[in-house]
Design a protein around this motif. Structure first.
Motif, PDB file in Angstrom:
ATOM      1  N   ASP A   1      45.121  38.102  46.614  1.00 29.59           N
ATOM      2  CA  ASP A   1      45.815  38.606  45.436  1.00 29.59           C
ATOM      3  C   ASP A   1      46.747  39.767  45.785  1.00 29.59           C
ATOM      4  O   ASP A   1      46.472  40.561  46.668  1.00 29.59           O
ATOM      5  CB  ASP A   1      44.806  39.061  44.386  1.00 29.59           C
ATOM      6  CG  ASP A   1      45.476  39.294  43.051  1.00 29.59           C
ATOM      7  OD1 ASP A   1      45.756  38.295  42.363  1.00 29.59           O
ATOM      8  OD2 ASP A   1      45.754  40.463  42.711  1.00 29.59           O
TER       9      ASP A   1
ATOM     10  N   ASP B   1      43.128  30.734  44.545  1.00 33.03           N
ATOM     11  CA  ASP B   1      44.148  31.688  44.116  1.00 33.03           C
ATOM     12  C   ASP B   1      43.505  33.041  43.786  1.00 33.03           C
ATOM     13  O   ASP B   1      42.320  33.110  43.474  1.00 33.03           O
ATOM     14  CB  ASP B   1      44.836  31.121  42.864  1.00 33.03           C
ATOM     15  CG  ASP B   1      46.207  31.718  42.621  1.00 33.03           C
ATOM     16  OD1 ASP B   1      46.634  32.604  43.384  1.00 33.03           O
ATOM     17  OD2 ASP B   1      46.860  31.280  41.645  1.00 33.03           O
ATOM     18  N   ASP B   2      44.315  34.092  43.858  1.00 29.87           N
ATOM     19  CA  ASP B   2      43.892  35.440  43.431  1.00 29.87           C
ATOM     20  C   ASP B   2      42.616  35.898  44.116  1.00 29.87           C
ATOM     21  O   ASP B   2      41.774  36.564  43.501  1.00 29.87           O
ATOM     22  CB  ASP B   2      43.680  35.487  41.901  1.00 29.87           C
ATOM     23  CG  ASP B   2      44.929  35.156  41.125  1.00 29.87           C
ATOM     24  OD1 ASP B   2      46.007  35.079  41.734  1.00 29.87           O
ATOM     25  OD2 ASP B   2      44.827  34.962  39.905  1.00 29.87           O
TER      26      ASP B   2
ATOM     27  N   GLU C   1      49.834  37.262  48.855  1.00 37.95           N
ATOM     28  CA  GLU C   1      50.791  37.270  47.742  1.00 37.95           C
ATOM     29  C   GLU C   1      51.362  38.661  47.530  1.00 37.95           C
ATOM     30  O   GLU C   1      50.776  39.655  47.934  1.00 37.95           O
ATOM     31  CB  GLU C   1      50.073  36.894  46.442  1.00 37.95           C
ATOM     32  CG  GLU C   1      49.480  35.522  46.396  1.00 37.95           C
ATOM     33  CD  GLU C   1      48.991  35.212  44.990  1.00 37.95           C
ATOM     34  OE1 GLU C   1      49.746  34.565  44.259  1.00 37.95           O
ATOM     35  OE2 GLU C   1      47.874  35.617  44.621  1.00 37.95           O
TER      36      GLU C   1
END
Ligand code: C2E
Ligand code: CA
Ligand code: CA
Ligand code: CA
Length: 275
Positions: A198, A175-176, A232
């Motif tokens: 991200d 993630d990120d 994202e």
């Protein structure tokens, strides 16, 4: 009086006390919140960049507090982490998410956020295993999202945990991506099934050449490692156009949908799955 040195100090101290008291109160209230059913899972769709179809959902936690109203995770996850309560809260999220998703007619994937302390907990893989058994969710429908802070503290332990989880058939996403200490070696030495870029990079893509360059190089690197990438924070048609042109196949963001309560995704998850 506000401008005098003593006045400023006074005000500063008072606000610090207030913040500290707030944090303590929230930490205590979180446990009651679980018992009172105040926590709720929201779902944000993830989409195929080309067909625009829903490919799954990220599970995002919300707290409907009796007095304070809706509280977003930015305001309570850090407190849950600093008090250790995140282990209990994280287990609750995972269990609820698996139970809910196991009941869907349409077997879409769910992505659940996992905090650093959960990954560091040696009991975590066995707990996930038990939750999969109890809920009956097919392991391949569960993706765990881990940030780099979740693996930097103790890389060997994290790698061990990730391998155990993958043995269960669960997927692991980083993630990120791009915000932490992301290094090529991290991507190479951890068997990630997905990289989530991200939203900070997507946000700047029209105006910031550096953001565009980071996204491009991430996509090239991921392709060479054979790891799918999801971007994202996709909010505009320009964002998705750029990403599609650069070969990013998955997106998530307000363009397609905000995090929503279970009731609002009912028509999607209980639609008869395509053959
Ligand atoms: P995250 O994992 O990076 O989740 C994505 C965040 O970006 C979510 O914020 C989501 O609402 C927001 N977002 C999605 N699309 C867009 C967009 O197009 N534009 C903008 N501006 N924002 C977008 P949210 O729900 O407030 O969650 C914040 C963070 O809290 C999450 O960041 C995650 O780190 C943490 N979190 C949420 N739920 C959980 C949980 O169950 N467990 C743990 N450990 N952390 C959680
Ligand atoms: Ca996430
Ligand atoms: Ca993220
Ligand atoms: Ca984040």
């Amino acid at each position: 009086a506000k401008n005098t040195a003593s006045g400023s100090v006074c005000f500063y101290d008072a606000s610090m006390d207030f913040a500290a008291r707030e944090r303590n109160a929230l930490a205590i209230e979180m446990r009651h919140g679980i018992e009172k059913g105040e926590f709720e899972l929201f779902y944000q769709q993830q989409n195929d960049t080309v067909s625009r179809e829903i490919i799954g959902f990220e599970v995002l936690l919300r707290w409907r507090h009796g007095q304070r109203g809706m509280i977003t995770p930015g305001d309570f996850i850090p407190i849950a982490e600093s008090t250790g309560f995140i282990l209990e809260l994280g287990e609750w999220v995972l269990r609820m998410a698996c139970i809910e998703a196991a009941g869907w007619k349409n077997p879409l994937k769910i992505a659940v956020n996992v905090a650093a302390q959960q990954i560091a907990d040696p009991r975590f893989p066995a707990m996930v295993h038990q939750i999969l058994i109890d809920s009956g969710l097919a392991p391949s429908r569960l993706e765990l999202e881990i940030t780099e802070s979740g693996i930097v503290a103790d890389q060997q332990r994290a790698l061990h945990a990730i391998r155990q989880l993958k043995t269960l058939g669960v997927k692991i996403a980083m993630d990120d991506y791009g915000t932490g200490y992301s290094s090529l070696s991290t991507l190479q030495s951890f068997p990630f099934d997905k990289i989530k870029i991200d939203r900070a990079f997507v946000d700047g893509v029209e105006t910031n050449r550096q953001s565009a360059a980071i996204i491009r190089s991430t996509l090239i690197l991921a392709a060479s490692l054979d790891i799918p990438v999801l971007a994202e924070g996709v909010e505009t048609e320009q964002h998705i156009d750029f990403l599609r042109n650069e070969g990013c196949l998955q997106v998530q963001g307000y363009l397609f949908g905000r995090p929503t309560p279970r009731s609002e995704i009912e028509h999607v998850v209980n639609a008869v799955p395509p053959l």
